[in-house]
Design a protein around this motif. Structure first.
Motif, PDB file in Angstrom:
ATOM      1  N   ARG A 439       0.819  -1.218   0.000  1.00  0.00           N
ATOM      2  CA  ARG A 439       0.000   0.000   0.000  1.00  0.00           C
ATOM      3  C   ARG A 439       0.853   1.269   0.000  1.00  0.00           C
ATOM      4  O   ARG A 439       0.332   2.362  -0.212  1.00  0.00           O
ATOM      5  N   ALA A 440       2.150   1.120   0.240  1.00  0.00           N
ATOM      6  CA  ALA A 440       3.060   2.274   0.255  1.00  0.00           C
ATOM      7  C   ALA A 440       3.867   2.376  -1.040  1.00  0.00           C
ATOM      8  O   ALA A 440       4.859   3.086  -1.105  1.00  0.00           O
ATOM      9  N   VAL A 449      -0.977  -7.126  -4.527  1.00  0.00           N
ATOM     10  CA  VAL A 449      -0.870  -7.179  -3.062  1.00  0.00           C
ATOM     11  C   VAL A 449       0.455  -7.859  -2.742  1.00  0.00           C
ATOM     12  O   VAL A 449       1.136  -8.363  -3.637  1.00  0.00           O
ATOM     13  N   ASN A 450       0.834  -7.878  -1.456  1.00  0.00           N
ATOM     14  CA  ASN A 450       2.023  -8.666  -1.103  1.00  0.00           C
ATOM     15  C   ASN A 450       1.942  -9.159   0.335  1.00  0.00           C
ATOM     16  O   ASN A 450       1.045  -8.785   1.105  1.00  0.00           O
ATOM     17  N   LEU A 451       2.882 -10.025   0.662  1.00  0.00           N
ATOM     18  CA  LEU A 451       2.893 -10.732   1.940  1.00  0.00           C
ATOM     19  C   LEU A 451       2.895  -9.777   3.130  1.00  0.00           C
ATOM     20  O   LEU A 451       2.128  -9.942   4.078  1.00  0.00           O
ATOM     21  N   GLY A 452       3.778  -8.765   3.096  1.00  0.00           N
ATOM     22  CA  GLY A 452       3.885  -7.850   4.231  1.00  0.00           C
ATOM     23  C   GLY A 452       2.610  -7.070   4.478  1.00  0.00           C
ATOM     24  O   GLY A 452       2.140  -6.955   5.616  1.00  0.00           O
ATOM     25  N   ASN A 528       5.736  10.751   4.022  1.00  0.00           N
ATOM     26  CA  ASN A 528       4.850  11.338   3.018  1.00  0.00           C
ATOM     27  C   ASN A 528       5.530  11.683   1.695  1.00  0.00           C
ATOM     28  O   ASN A 528       4.869  12.169   0.784  1.00  0.00           O
ATOM     29  N   GLN A 529       6.841  11.469   1.584  1.00  0.00           N
ATOM     30  CA  GLN A 529       7.529  11.804   0.334  1.00  0.00           C
ATOM     31  C   GLN A 529       7.943  10.531  -0.378  1.00  0.00           C
ATOM     32  O   GLN A 529       8.615   9.673   0.183  1.00  0.00           O
ATOM     33  N   LYS A 530       7.540  10.415  -1.639  1.00  0.00           N
ATOM     34  CA  LYS A 530       7.888   9.238  -2.429  1.00  0.00           C
ATOM     35  C   LYS A 530       9.351   9.306  -2.846  1.00  0.00           C
ATOM     36  O   LYS A 530       9.856  10.371  -3.187  1.00  0.00           O
ATOM     37  N   ARG A 557       6.043   4.342   5.423  1.00  0.00           N
ATOM     38  CA  ARG A 557       4.817   3.519   5.446  1.00  0.00           C
ATOM     39  C   ARG A 557       5.099   2.093   4.992  1.00  0.00           C
ATOM     40  O   ARG A 557       4.363   1.174   5.334  1.00  0.00           O
ATOM     41  N   ARG A 558       6.168   1.940   4.212  1.00  0.00           N
ATOM     42  CA  ARG A 558       6.456   0.618   3.649  1.00  0.00           C
ATOM     43  C   ARG A 558       7.076  -0.324   4.675  1.00  0.00           C
ATOM     44  O   ARG A 558       6.807  -1.527   4.669  1.00  0.00           O
TER      45      ARG A 558
END
Length: 591
Positions: A439-440, A449-452, A528-530, A557-558
C-alpha cells in the motif's frame, strides 16, 4: 531542489561550415539530420559519416567526464526540462528530444533564452512545452545575443554542477530525516535498539534488495539468532520451496543428513544460490539440535511437491495412493515443465484444476497421529493447488499470478503459526517487494498485493514488523536470464535521487558504512515523500538498472525499520564454492 544532470549531445557540423549544425547525435542514439538544411547546403547524410564517428567519441567522453560513465537516472513518467544556451538550427535539441521520447517521460519541456523562429516552429508539437524568452526575426547565431559567450571550461562546468548538487543535498528533507533517525551499526550492541523494537512482535519480516547479496543474509541471520535465543521466536519461514526447506528442517531436528552442506547441495531448482549458500549453511548448523524450525513459503515447487506426496502416500496408505497418483497423472504430458502446462491451458482451459483440488481434499481428510510428515504432505497439496492456479493466472495477468503467490505465502505462514500453537512467533525472510507493505508503493494502483501488507491487515500492524534492506553499490549474484548460469555482477552506484543515493550521502558525511532507520516515529519526509527504492531480482542486467530496478515508495509507510549497507559483496553459492568432502573440518574457511 529537482535533480540536475547532463545529457551528452554533440552537433554534426558540415565541412567548411563546421559551426552550422546540420544534425546532432545524443547519447547512444542514431544521429538526427535536418534534411532541409542538408539539401540547401548540398550534402547527404552519408557525406558526414566521419564527422558522426568523431562526434560519437566525444559523446562518450562527455558521459565519462560529466556523469562518471553512469547512465542517466530513470526518466519514465518524469517531467524532463531540457536547458540549452539557445536554438539556432535546433539540431541538438531535436536529437535530445528524439532520445528522451524513448525513455517514456511524462512531459518534455524545452527551456532556452533565445531561439530562431523557424527552429521553434519545427519543435512545436514534438514537445509538451517550449519556454523561450527571445525569438528575434534577425537571427544569425546564438552568440550574437550574449554579452559574454566564452567557452566554459570542463573543470568550471564540473564545479558548477557540484555546487548546484550540494545545494540540493543540503536542502533535501529526506536526507535530513535520514540523518536524524539513523542508528549506526559498528559493534554487536548497536543491534540492541533494533532487536528491542522487534522482540514482542508475532511476525518479524526481514527483507532484502536482492537475492544475491552476502550482507543481507548475514545480517538477517544475526537478527534471527537474537530473536530466537533471547525472545523465543519459534521458526524461520523463507521465500523458498517447501520440499527443499523441509529437508533442511529435517536436518535441524536431527532426522536426516549428516551436515547442512550435504542437505543444501540437494537443492537443484534454479536459482540454487538463494538458499544453498554459505550463510544458510552456517545458520543451519547454529539451528541444528534447537527446537526451532525452518520452512519454505513459496509456490513454485509444483512437480517436486507431487513427488513428495507420492512418496508419502505410498508409504502410509497404498490404497489411497492409487487415486492420488491417478489424479496427478494429469500432469504427465508436460514432462515436469510448468510453462508447457501453462501454455496448454490456452487449448484446454480446465487443465488439471479439478484433480489437484480433489487430492487436496483427500489429504486433508486423511487421519493419522498428527506428525510432521502428514502436515508436510498436506502443505505440498496446498502448494500444488496454488501452483496450478499461479501458472493458470500467469498466462492471463501478471498481477493475478503475483497475488496468487503472495496470498499462498500468507496462508502458509498462517498455517505454521497455528501449528506452533498459541504464542507462536515467526521470522520471515523474503525480498523487499514481498515484505514491504504494497500500500506504500505503486503496487496498490497496479492491482498487486504482497505478503507484508496482507500480514499487517490480517494480524494488525502492531503485531507485524517489516524490516527493509538496501545498499548503494557493490557486487551481487544473479543470472542474465531465467535459468541462466549464476554470475557475480557489479551492482552500480544507485541512481541520483534514490533512497540508496540519499543514504550513501549521509553515510559519507558521517563516515559510516551501515546503519538502520527506525521508521515508527519517522519524520514526515520519510512518511509522506515518495522516493525511488532499488529492487534487484534473480534476473538482472546492470546496464538496464536505472530503467528496471527501482520501486517508488513511501519509506516510512512501507517498513517499520530500514537497514542500509553502503557497499555490499556477492553471496557465495554452495554449488559453486563448496565441496561436501571438506565439511566440517575446513569449511567454510577452507573454500
Amino acid at each position: 531542489d529537482i535533480p540536475i544532470d547532463v545529457l551528452a549531445v554533440r552537433k554534426i557540423g558540415v565541412p567548411v561550415f563546421s559551426e552550422v549544425a546540420a544534425g546532432a547525435i545524443c547519447e547512444s542514439d542514431p544521429p538526427y539530420f535536418s534534411e532541409n538544411l542538408l539539401l540547401r547546403l548540398g550534402f547527404k547524410a552519408d557525406d558526414l559519416k566521419s564527422v558522426v564517428e568523431s562526434e560519437l567519441k566525444k559523446v562518450k567522453t562527455q558521459i565519462k567526464l560529466f556523469r562518471s560513465g553512469k547512465p542517466l537516472p530513470r526518466l519514465t513518467k518524469k517531467n524532463v526540462i531540457i536547458v540549452d544556451d539557445g536554438l539556432a538550427t535546433g539540431a541538438t535539441i531535436q536529437a535530445a528530444v528524439n532520445f528522451l521520447q524513448k525513455q517514456s517521460p511524462a512531459k518534455i519541456i524545452v527551456a532556452v533564452p533565445v531561439g530562431a523562429p523557424t527552429s521553434i516552429q519545427e519543435l512545436t508539437g514534438k514537445v509538451d512545452q517550449i519556454v523561450c524568452l527571445l525569438t528575434p526575426q534577425e537571427f544569425l547565431a546564438v552568440n550574437q545575443f550574449y554579452e559574454d559567450f566564452e567557452q566554459v571550461e570542463n573543470d568550471d562546468a564540473l564545479q558548477i554542477l557540484k555546487n548546484v548538487r550540494d545545494v540540493i543535498i543540503e536542502s533535501n528533507p529526506i536526507q535530513h530525516a535520514i540523518e536524524k533517525n539513523m542508528i549506526p551499526f559498528k559493534k554487536p550492541s548497536d543491534f540492541d535498539t533494533l532487536i528491542h523494537s522487534l522482540k514482542d512482535s508475532r511476525v518479524v519480516m526481514l527483507g532484502e534488495a536482492s537475492h544475491g547479496t552476502h550482507e543481507y543474509y548475514q545480517l538477517r541471520a544475526n537478527i534471527s539468532k537474537r530473536l530466537i535465543e533471547d525472545h523465543g521466536f519459534n521458526f524461520i519461514a523463507v521465500e523458498g520451496d517447501w520440499p527443499d526447506a523441509h529437508r533442511l528442517n529435517q536436518y535441524i531436528h536431527e532426522k536426516a543428513g549428516k551436515n547442512s552442506l550435504e542437505v543444501l547441495l540437494q537443492n537443484h531448482r534454479w536459482p540454487t544460490w538463494m538458499w544453498a549458500n554459505q550463510e544458510i549453511a552456517k545458520l543451519a548448523e547454529w539451528l541444528h539440535g534447537r527446537d526451532v524450525s525452518f520452512y519454505g513459503l513459496d509456490v513454485y515447487s509444483l512437480f517436486e511437491s507431487m513427488e513428495e506426496i507420492k512418496r508419502f502416500i505410498i508409504e502410509t496408505d497404498p490404497e489411497l495412493a492409487e487415486t492420488i497418483q491417478k489424479n496427478y497423472a494429469c500432469f504427465e504430458p508436460y514432462m515436469h515443465d510448468e510453462i508447457e502446462y501453462a501454455k496448454s491451458l490456452f487449448t484446454f482451459p480446465p487443465g488439471c484444476e479439478k484433480q489437484v483440488m480433489e487430492n487436496l481434499i483427500l489429504l486433508l481428510e486423511k487421519r493419522l497421529d498428527p506428525d510432521d510428515s502428514l502436515f508436510s504432505a498436506q502443505q505440498n497439496a496446498y502448494i500444488i493447488v496454488n501452483a496450478e492456479a499461479y501458472y493458470r493466472a500467469m498466462i492471463r495477468s501478471d498481477a493475478k499470478s503475483w497475488n496468487v503467490r503472495d496470498t499462498h505465502m500468507l496462508e502458509t505462514l498462517d498455517r505454521l503459526l497455528v501449528r506452533h500453537g498459541e504464542g507462536a512467533k515467526a521470522i520471515v525472510w523474503a525480498h523487499n517487494t514481498h515484505i514491504g507493505d504494497y500500500r506504500a508503493t505503486d503496487m496498490l494502483n497496479d492491482g498487486y498485493v504482497n505478503l507484508g501488507g496482507l500480514a499487517r491487515e490480517k494480524y494488525g500492524a502492531e503485531h507485524v514488523k517489516l524490516v527493509g534492506f538496501g545498499s548503494y553499490q557493490g557486487k551481487v549474484v544473479a543470472g542474465s536470464a531465467w535459468g541462466a548460469k549464476e554470475e557475480i555482477m557489479d551492482l552500480p552506484a544507485a541512481i541520483v535521487g534514490s533512497l540508496e543515493w540519499h543514504c550513501h550521502k549521509i553515510a559519507q558525511k558521517n563516515r559510516i558504512s551501515r546503519f538502520h532507520l527506525q521508521l515508527k516515529d519517522a519524520d514526515r519526509a520519510l512518511i509522506n515523500q515518495k522516493v525511488l527504492h532499488r529492487a534487484v531480482g534473480v534476473v538482472y542486467d546492470p546496464a538496464e538498472e536505472a530503467k528496471d530496478n527501482y520501486v517508488s515508495s513511501y519509506l516510512g509507510r512501507r517498513y517499520d525499520d530500514f537497514i542500509f549497507i553502503d557497499k555490499t559483496s556477492a553471496l557465495k553459492s554452495l554449488h559453486t564454492y563448496a565441496d561436501a568432502n571438506e565439511f566440517p573440518e575446513t569449511w567454510p574457511t577452507g573454500v
